[in-house]
Design a protein around this motif. Sequence first.
Motif, mmCIF file in Angstrom:
data_model
loop_
_atom_site.group_PDB
_atom_site.id
_atom_site.type_symbol
_atom_site.label_atom_id
_atom_site.label_comp_id
_atom_site.label_asym_id
_atom_site.label_seq_id
_atom_site.Cartn_x
_atom_site.Cartn_y
_atom_site.Cartn_z
ATOM 1 N N ALA A 502 -20.609 34.411 -8.656
ATOM 2 C CA ALA A 502 -19.785 33.427 -7.943
ATOM 3 C C ALA A 502 -20.606 32.190 -7.595
ATOM 4 O O ALA A 502 -20.100 31.057 -7.686
ATOM 5 C CB ALA A 502 -19.202 34.054 -6.676
ATOM 6 N N LEU A 503 -21.862 32.379 -7.216
ATOM 7 C CA LEU A 503 -22.737 31.248 -6.908
ATOM 8 C C LEU A 503 -22.973 30.393 -8.156
ATOM 9 O O LEU A 503 -22.975 29.159 -8.084
ATOM 10 C CB LEU A 503 -24.057 31.770 -6.349
ATOM 11 C CG LEU A 503 -24.998 30.752 -5.685
ATOM 12 C CD1 LEU A 503 -24.338 30.127 -4.477
ATOM 13 C CD2 LEU A 503 -26.302 31.433 -5.278
ATOM 14 N N ALA A 504 -23.160 31.057 -9.303
ATOM 15 C CA ALA A 504 -23.354 30.317 -10.556
ATOM 16 C C ALA A 504 -22.093 29.545 -10.944
ATOM 17 O O ALA A 504 -22.172 28.407 -11.423
ATOM 18 C CB ALA A 504 -23.754 31.285 -11.676
ATOM 19 N N LEU A 505 -20.918 30.155 -10.740
ATOM 20 C CA LEU A 505 -19.664 29.455 -11.029
ATOM 21 C C LEU A 505 -19.506 28.220 -10.144
ATOM 22 O O LEU A 505 -19.084 27.153 -10.608
ATOM 23 C CB LEU A 505 -18.484 30.403 -10.822
ATOM 24 C CG LEU A 505 -18.288 31.506 -11.862
ATOM 25 C CD1 LEU A 505 -17.167 32.445 -11.437
ATOM 26 C CD2 LEU A 505 -17.991 30.899 -13.225
ATOM 27 N N LEU A 506 -19.847 28.370 -8.866
ATOM 28 C CA LEU A 506 -19.744 27.239 -7.949
ATOM 29 C C LEU A 506 -20.737 26.144 -8.316
ATOM 30 O O LEU A 506 -20.437 24.949 -8.197
ATOM 31 C CB LEU A 506 -19.976 27.719 -6.518
ATOM 32 C CG LEU A 506 -19.871 26.671 -5.409
ATOM 33 C CD1 LEU A 506 -18.504 26.001 -5.420
ATOM 34 C CD2 LEU A 506 -20.146 27.302 -4.052
ATOM 35 N N ALA A 507 -21.940 26.537 -8.760
ATOM 36 C CA ALA A 507 -22.929 25.546 -9.182
ATOM 37 C C ALA A 507 -22.468 24.805 -10.429
ATOM 38 O O ALA A 507 -22.721 23.602 -10.590
ATOM 39 C CB ALA A 507 -24.278 26.223 -9.432
ATOM 40 N N THR A 508 -21.779 25.521 -11.324
ATOM 41 C CA THR A 508 -21.300 24.903 -12.562
ATOM 42 C C THR A 508 -20.074 24.037 -12.335
ATOM 43 O O THR A 508 -19.917 22.985 -12.971
ATOM 44 C CB THR A 508 -20.972 26.000 -13.601
ATOM 45 O OG1 THR A 508 -22.106 26.867 -13.746
ATOM 46 C CG2 THR A 508 -20.626 25.380 -14.942
ATOM 47 N N PHE A 509 -19.215 24.456 -11.415
ATOM 48 C CA PHE A 509 -17.969 23.728 -11.152
ATOM 49 C C PHE A 509 -17.912 23.352 -9.666
ATOM 50 O O PHE A 509 -17.259 24.033 -8.859
ATOM 51 C CB PHE A 509 -16.754 24.579 -11.523
ATOM 52 C CG PHE A 509 -16.765 25.070 -12.941
ATOM 53 C CD1 PHE A 509 -16.453 24.219 -13.982
ATOM 54 C CD2 PHE A 509 -17.108 26.390 -13.230
ATOM 55 C CE1 PHE A 509 -16.460 24.670 -15.297
ATOM 56 C CE2 PHE A 509 -17.117 26.852 -14.534
ATOM 57 C CZ PHE A 509 -16.799 25.989 -15.572
ATOM 58 N N PRO A 510 -18.579 22.259 -9.266
ATOM 59 C CA PRO A 510 -18.582 21.861 -7.849
ATOM 60 C C PRO A 510 -17.190 21.573 -7.293
ATOM 61 O O PRO A 510 -16.976 21.660 -6.082
ATOM 62 C CB PRO A 510 -19.439 20.587 -7.852
ATOM 63 C CG PRO A 510 -20.271 20.679 -9.091
ATOM 64 C CD PRO A 510 -19.428 21.388 -10.085
ATOM 65 N N ALA A 511 -16.228 21.263 -8.185
ATOM 66 C CA ALA A 511 -14.873 20.959 -7.712
ATOM 67 C C ALA A 511 -14.231 22.153 -7.015
ATOM 68 O O ALA A 511 -13.271 21.977 -6.248
ATOM 69 C CB ALA A 511 -14.001 20.514 -8.886
ATOM 70 N N LEU A 512 -14.731 23.367 -7.264
ATOM 71 C CA LEU A 512 -14.212 24.529 -6.545
ATOM 72 C C LEU A 512 -14.354 24.359 -5.036
ATOM 73 O O LEU A 512 -13.546 24.877 -4.263
ATOM 74 C CB LEU A 512 -14.939 25.799 -6.993
ATOM 75 C CG LEU A 512 -14.660 26.298 -8.414
ATOM 76 C CD1 LEU A 512 -15.585 27.454 -8.754
ATOM 77 C CD2 LEU A 512 -13.205 26.715 -8.556
ATOM 78 N N ALA A 513 -15.386 23.624 -4.612
ATOM 79 C CA ALA A 513 -15.622 23.413 -3.183
ATOM 80 C C ALA A 513 -15.156 22.041 -2.707
ATOM 81 O O ALA A 513 -14.862 21.889 -1.520
ATOM 82 C CB ALA A 513 -17.112 23.581 -2.864
ATOM 83 N N THR A 514 -15.091 21.057 -3.585
ATOM 84 C CA THR A 514 -14.812 19.687 -3.142
ATOM 85 C C THR A 514 -13.359 19.266 -3.352
ATOM 86 O O THR A 514 -12.915 18.295 -2.731
ATOM 87 C CB THR A 514 -15.722 18.701 -3.886
ATOM 88 O OG1 THR A 514 -15.522 18.838 -5.308
ATOM 89 C CG2 THR A 514 -17.181 18.976 -3.564
ATOM 90 N N TRP A 515 -12.613 19.997 -4.185
ATOM 91 C CA TRP A 515 -11.255 19.555 -4.500
ATOM 92 C C TRP A 515 -10.316 19.662 -3.292
ATOM 93 O O TRP A 515 -9.617 18.704 -2.946
ATOM 94 C CB TRP A 515 -10.695 20.382 -5.662
ATOM 95 C CG TRP A 515 -9.268 20.061 -5.979
ATOM 96 C CD1 TRP A 515 -8.793 18.974 -6.656
ATOM 97 C CD2 TRP A 515 -8.113 20.835 -5.602
ATOM 98 N NE1 TRP A 515 -7.424 19.027 -6.735
ATOM 99 C CE2 TRP A 515 -6.974 20.146 -6.105
ATOM 100 C CE3 TRP A 515 -7.937 22.027 -4.910
ATOM 101 C CZ2 TRP A 515 -5.683 20.637 -5.914
ATOM 102 C CZ3 TRP A 515 -6.657 22.506 -4.717
ATOM 103 C CH2 TRP A 515 -5.538 21.809 -5.219
ATOM 104 N N LEU A 516 -10.296 20.809 -2.643
ATOM 105 C CA LEU A 516 -9.353 21.011 -1.535
ATOM 106 C C LEU A 516 -9.650 20.095 -0.344
ATOM 107 O O LEU A 516 -8.708 19.525 0.237
ATOM 108 C CB LEU A 516 -9.365 22.481 -1.104
ATOM 109 C CG LEU A 516 -8.251 22.904 -0.141
ATOM 110 C CD1 LEU A 516 -6.889 22.623 -0.741
ATOM 111 C CD2 LEU A 516 -8.373 24.386 0.208
ATOM 112 N N PRO A 517 -10.913 19.901 0.088
ATOM 113 C CA PRO A 517 -11.157 18.933 1.167
ATOM 114 C C PRO A 517 -10.696 17.523 0.815
ATOM 115 O O PRO A 517 -10.218 16.788 1.686
ATOM 116 C CB PRO A 517 -12.683 18.993 1.356
ATOM 117 C CG PRO A 517 -13.080 20.326 0.851
ATOM 118 C CD PRO A 517 -12.151 20.630 -0.279
ATOM 119 N N ALA A 518 -10.842 17.147 -0.465
ATOM 120 C CA ALA A 518 -10.390 15.815 -0.872
ATOM 121 C C ALA A 518 -8.867 15.698 -0.785
ATOM 122 O O ALA A 518 -8.330 14.647 -0.397
ATOM 123 C CB ALA A 518 -10.866 15.516 -2.292
#
Length: 525
Positions: A502-518
């Motif tokens: 999961a950490l590797a997926l988040l590192a590869t796809f930062p939008a997983l963490a930044t899309w919803l706040p935006a």
Amino acid sequence: MSLAEYLAVGLFAVTILSLMAGFPVAFTLAGSALFMAGVGWMLGVFDPSLIGAIPSRIFGGAMWNETLLAVPLFVFMGIMLEKSRVAEELLDSMGLLFGRLRGGLGISVFIVGALLAASTGIVGAAVVTMGLMSLPTMLKRGYDPRLAAGSVCAAGTLGQIIPPSIVLIILGEQISNAYMAAQSLKGNWSPEPVSVGDLFAGALIPGLCLVGLYILYQILMAVFKPESSPALAREDVTGSDRNLLLTLLRSLLPPVILIIAVLGSILMGIATPTEAASVGAIGAILLAALKGDEGSGLPIYAAGFAIPLLLLLANLTDLKRIAVDGVGPAALLAFILLAVIVTGFAIGLRRLLRRGILRDVCQSTMEMTAMVFVILIGATIFSLVFRGLGGDELVYRLLSDLPGGEFGALLVVMIVIFILGFFLDFVEITFVVVPIVAPVLLLMEISPIWLGIMIALNLQTSFLTPPFGFALFYLRGVAPPEVTTGVIYRGVIPFVLLQLVALALLATFPALATWLPAILNGSTY
């Protein structure tokens, strides 16, 4: 390196060795820092006047910080829900729902873990409750002890990444301070602040992805190793409760309503995390009060329905202008709702006090809150001395000179945090390591929300990694004798690897963490 920088490295080494030797965390942080400050003063490389800044930093960073007020409120909410037996009802209902499937009990454990994470966020309570309730059932039904133990531990730690989470509250404060410091070094004196609500929104999708990985692993185990997770016998499923749907709704609705009231109000901008935490604490009191047979539950239900209505009314109208405009329809409705809430709250408190629950919950909340804030004070002294010895400049040079640029620096920091998780708790890592490395990383144009969620997901592994993973100790204390420490250690290894995936997926796809706040808050990080 200069002599002061050697002392800064020595400070870190002395602190780690002292913690591994078993000394109390808060006093180790403060004591090691003051000792090395004294050595530096005698050698002429430390300015003792910096010690005078400790009181102002403690009061400014902790005592007058409204965001950190959410910590005791969420702790109170979690412990109160533990006493209200919400987890037990959820486990029973989910077991009935998924029991006919191979691996169904394991799937139900992860779903209940996610629901408890979104409503309580207390790792110890979740692991102990599920260890007492689901682990014996899984073993009795023929589940592999390693799979069963690993599932309970992993599900119990979901409260560290799924909001509202105490980790995210503490981490959000540190990331916000680091981001402000990094922006000031760039010459931006009025940056957009990073809020805890941004981190809550950013953690939601990665947290659900982690739950999905856990469930997928359970399904694969049921398919390729069916003997590891058999289905329940038909008579065990149908004979326990004929009104399955009604039972499921009765156990699901209260925590789901509380989750929507707390987390939904934060994500939609209706309430701050502290305000939502207070709503959650009141909601937990009402839920716990309903569990006893002490007369009518009508006032409690009325208060529960009045809370979201009052939140909605406060969001749609300006209740602060009551004194200016006089008592209108909105103000009258607000007074009625408030009276209903206060009445139900008072009745709930009386019932809990009579049953002895309120005293235990308040005492446990005080102990856990005191632990967090004492560590915060020790970490404040530690970071002040570390910076006074030039440690921050040393870290900046080390990370800046690494090959690979931003990726290399972030990779090294993630590896260091993962290794420290074998020996330290998330609180120590958050208060000690994050203030040191986060400003350096944020100078490299890394999104603060993405960095915060990466660190939070990494910190979650500290609960599962031997030898000092807290979830392992919680489960070992309540596990049957046949589930040895070795079984638990081996059982959590696949779930630690899944967290790293999961950490590797988040590192590869930062939008997983930044899309919803935006989307929700218009954040531009």
